[in-house]
Design a protein around this motif. Structure first.
Motif, PDB file in Angstrom:
ATOM      1  N   ALA A  66     -12.008  -7.274   2.947  1.00 20.20           N
ATOM      2  CA  ALA A  66     -11.374  -6.659   1.774  1.00 20.20           C
ATOM      3  C   ALA A  66     -12.133  -5.409   1.338  1.00 20.20           C
ATOM      4  O   ALA A  66     -11.534  -4.360   1.069  1.00 20.20           O
ATOM      5  N   LEU A  79      -9.573  -2.423   2.330  1.00 18.09           N
ATOM      6  CA  LEU A  79      -8.553  -2.259   1.293  1.00 18.09           C
ATOM      7  C   LEU A  79      -8.679  -0.996   0.432  1.00 18.09           C
ATOM      8  O   LEU A  79      -7.665  -0.369   0.123  1.00 18.09           O
ATOM      9  N   LEU A 138      -7.187   2.181   2.320  1.00 13.96           N
ATOM     10  CA  LEU A 138      -6.232   1.772   3.348  1.00 13.96           C
ATOM     11  C   LEU A 138      -5.158   2.816   3.593  1.00 13.96           C
ATOM     12  O   LEU A 138      -4.593   2.900   4.674  1.00 13.96           O
ATOM     13  N   SER A 182       6.254  -6.855   2.419  1.00 12.21           N
ATOM     14  CA  SER A 182       5.208  -6.183   1.641  1.00 12.21           C
ATOM     15  C   SER A 182       5.760  -4.922   0.978  1.00 12.21           C
ATOM     16  O   SER A 182       5.428  -4.600  -0.173  1.00 12.21           O
ATOM     17  N   TRP A 219      -0.238   1.999   1.791  1.00 13.85           N
ATOM     18  CA  TRP A 219      -1.188   0.930   1.503  1.00 13.85           C
ATOM     19  C   TRP A 219      -0.503  -0.433   1.629  1.00 13.85           C
ATOM     20  O   TRP A 219      -1.015  -1.350   2.273  1.00 13.85           O
ATOM     21  N   ARG A 276       0.427  -1.314   5.260  1.00 16.51           N
ATOM     22  CA  ARG A 276      -0.703  -1.698   6.103  1.00 16.51           C
ATOM     23  C   ARG A 276      -1.338  -3.018   5.679  1.00 16.51           C
ATOM     24  O   ARG A 276      -2.098  -3.624   6.440  1.00 16.51           O
ATOM     25  N   LEU A 277      -1.033  -3.473   4.478  1.00 16.96           N
ATOM     26  CA  LEU A 277      -1.683  -4.669   3.940  1.00 16.96           C
ATOM     27  C   LEU A 277      -1.517  -5.910   4.823  1.00 16.96           C
ATOM     28  O   LEU A 277      -2.505  -6.644   5.033  1.00 16.96           O
ATOM     29  N   VAL A 296      -4.116  -6.142   7.490  1.00 14.41           N
ATOM     30  CA  VAL A 296      -5.447  -6.464   6.970  1.00 14.41           C
ATOM     31  C   VAL A 296      -5.558  -7.969   6.711  1.00 14.41           C
ATOM     32  O   VAL A 296      -6.591  -8.595   6.992  1.00 14.41           O
ATOM     33  N   LEU A 297      -4.495  -8.554   6.181  1.00 14.53           N
ATOM     34  CA  LEU A 297      -4.493 -10.000   5.953  1.00 14.53           C
ATOM     35  C   LEU A 297      -4.646 -10.754   7.272  1.00 14.53           C
ATOM     36  O   LEU A 297      -5.279 -11.816   7.327  1.00 14.53           O
TER      37      LEU A 297
END
Length: 535
Positions: free
Chosen positions: A8, A12, A15, A64, A74, A77-78, A81-82
């Motif tokens: 994170a 994040l 991002l 998302s 952002w 792309r989240l 990342v998760l």
């Protein structure tokens, strides 16, 4: 939780700083058209069928976008990342299930999420991270199924869902490149602790998982057979004719781990480590798993660097054995052949932290015409301090302290370069984009814009809507005024068309989505013509 927090903090905050790449643009356009056109199953890109990739990652990206907005890079792309967070957590959990202790398992997870290409793949946004993470979910479930004394439906379901989601993310790529070598390695190393009954049970589970994953392919083949067949034939042909590389192309695979390159290489030296690791059987398993991934991927003629991403998963676990050994025994080592590689590996990182801080100061005072935020100077100073402390801990032979400072340094690098990149973009040349065109011409964003013969995914993404491609100006029939996008450097432009005499036009509007000095791409440059039919 440590792994999740590290990811994170690393990914994040900035991002959305990096520009959208060509692969990202393709995927984001598909997600956008899911929301705007309802193409959730028969997926499209720029209004045309896009069955090259299955839809699960795009579904997650679209969901998302429903929360954060379709223009939020952002938010888009989240989900990736998760997936990195889940990947790191699974590396820890799987390591624990294989009887490794908590600290050793934590190092495995940290190595995995900080490997170079794991981070880069989030910013390139191919769907590999989804496929391999879901495969790791299935692998964890398989280990639980094998170790259970009774039938565990919960873990059977986990395996089925993991395999199904992996195939729905990138076809059978990860099943072949990560799951198959795992099964071979597990069967060889742990053959005495598994039974034929368990393997028969697993075969049925795998079939159900594959059936779930291939359900989308079967539906698309039924709903749009001609297009599906054409796309499938082209994709299959790429395996043997596109980006063909020699068998040994992947032999430098350990360099994909970035900061961990030297430890990763030493971790592969079985004659050296076999008497030093804390759990020989699990080490043999991770080593064999890693090598089998490389061999199976090398057999396929088509090769790309990012296709090596699955090897980073077992490689992280394998490298963890060497790191655990150093933490446990490095202070007692006196043989220079053992200590020198460690000093080189981590000494270079400490020097790099100091070097980056010095270079950043040089840029700020000599090259960059910007005024960065005050906190940037603080982070530059911290990075230099961390580099010096890392070298000190290395001199004291405290590898645990070195790893802690390495993680801290990574975070500081991100917080040093992130604001500088933002400021550099702000200080670059005026951005000639689609918004400027619409304002300059005084038309609505919904006004159709056509592309002459060709366009790029980045342009379609920046447009905020589809750019239908026409092969010739004679296709423009309904209406008197048309807006046509023409790419820069194309072999044949609008003004070369034999039908251009039928239209009046002024100097075109120039579009350049590049920022000065930031990875210039010709495909992000073009012109928009306003064509008016002659009476």
């Amino acid at each position: 939780m440590t792994i999740i927090l590290l990811v994170a903090v690393l990914l994040l905050p900035f991002l959305d700083v990096i520009e959208v790449t060509i692969m990202e643009a393709r995927n984001f356009i598909t997600a956008r058209e899911m929301l705007t056109d309802g193409h959730w199953i028969l997926t499209t890109m720029n209004g045309e069928a896009r069955y090259q990739k299955p839809p699960l990652p795009t579904w997650l990206t679209a969901l998302s976008a429903m929360v954060f907005g379709i223009k939020s890079v952002w938010g888009l792309r989240l989900p990736a990342v998760l997936m990195v967070m889940l990947l790191g957590s699974l590396l820890y959990t799987l390591s624990r299930k294989l009887t490794l202790d908590k600290s050793h398992s934590l190092y495995n997870g940290l190595i995995g999420v900080t490997s170079l290409y794991v981070i880069l793949i989030v910013l390139e946004a191919p769907w590999d991270i989804y496929a391999h993470t879901f495969t790791l979910v299935a692998i964890y479930g398989i280990v639980r199924v094998f170790s259970a004394t009774e039938t565990s439906w919960r873990y059977i379901l986990l395996v089925i869902v993991g395999i199904g989601c992996s195939v729905l993310s990138k076809g059978p790529v990860s099943v072949y490149g990560l799951l198959l070598p795992f099964l071979i390695a597990y069967g060889i190393i742990f053959r005495k602790s598994t039974t034929s009954k368990k393997w028969i049970q697993l075969s049925g589970i795998l079939v159900l998982g594959l059936a779930l994953g291939f359900s989308w392919y079967l539906y698309v083949r039924y709903a749009d057979p001609e297009t599906f067949a054409a796309i499938t034939a082209k994709e299959t042909g790429n395996w043997t004719s596109y980006n063909v590389r020699p068998f040994y192309y992947y032999w430098s695979f350990f360099t994909q781990s970035g900061l961990w390159t030297i430890p990763a290489f030493i971790g592969l030296l079985y004659p050296y480590l076999k008497t030093r690791v804390s759990n020989l059987k699990v080490y043999q398993f991770t080593l064999l798993w890693t090598l089998l991934v490389v061999v199976l991927l090398s057999v396929i003629p088509e090769k790309k660097s990012r296709y090596l991403m699955p090897v980073l998963i077992p490689l992280a676990m394998n490298t963890g054995f060497y790191i655990e050994y150093l933490i446990r025994r490095f202070k007692a080592l006196t043989n220079k052949r053992e200590t020198l590689p460690v000093y080189v590996a981590f000494g270079l990182i400490g020097l790099a932290f100091v070097g980056v801080s010095v270079f950043a100061i040089y840029l700020l005072f000599t090259e960059t015409p910007i005024e960065p935020p005050v906190v940037t100077y603080v982070f530059i100073g911290l990075l230099s301090v961390i580099g010096i402390l890392l070298l000190k801990k290395l001199y004291q032979k405290s590898i645990e302290g070195v790893i802690l400072l390495l993680m801290s340094g990574l975070m500081i690098v991100v917080y040093t370069l992130g604001p500088l990149h933002i400021k550099n973009k702000e200080a670059s040349k005026d951005h000639f984009d689609f918004d400027g065109f619409f304002k300059g011409v005084g038309i609505e964003h919904t006004t159709p814009i056509y592309a002459y013969k060709n366009t790029s995914p980045e342009m379609v993404w920046a447009r905020g809507d589809k750019i239908p491609v026409i092969e010739e100006l004679s296709e423009l029939k309904e209406g008197d005024t048309f807006y046509i996008f023409d790419c820069q450097g194309c072999e044949e432009g609008i003004e070369d068309s034999e039908y251009i005499s039928k239209f009046k036009y002024d100097a075109p509007y120039f579009i350049d989505l590049n920022y000065e000095g930031l990875d210039y791409k010709d495909r992000k440059v073009g012109y928009i013509y306003k064509l008016i039919k002659r009476e």
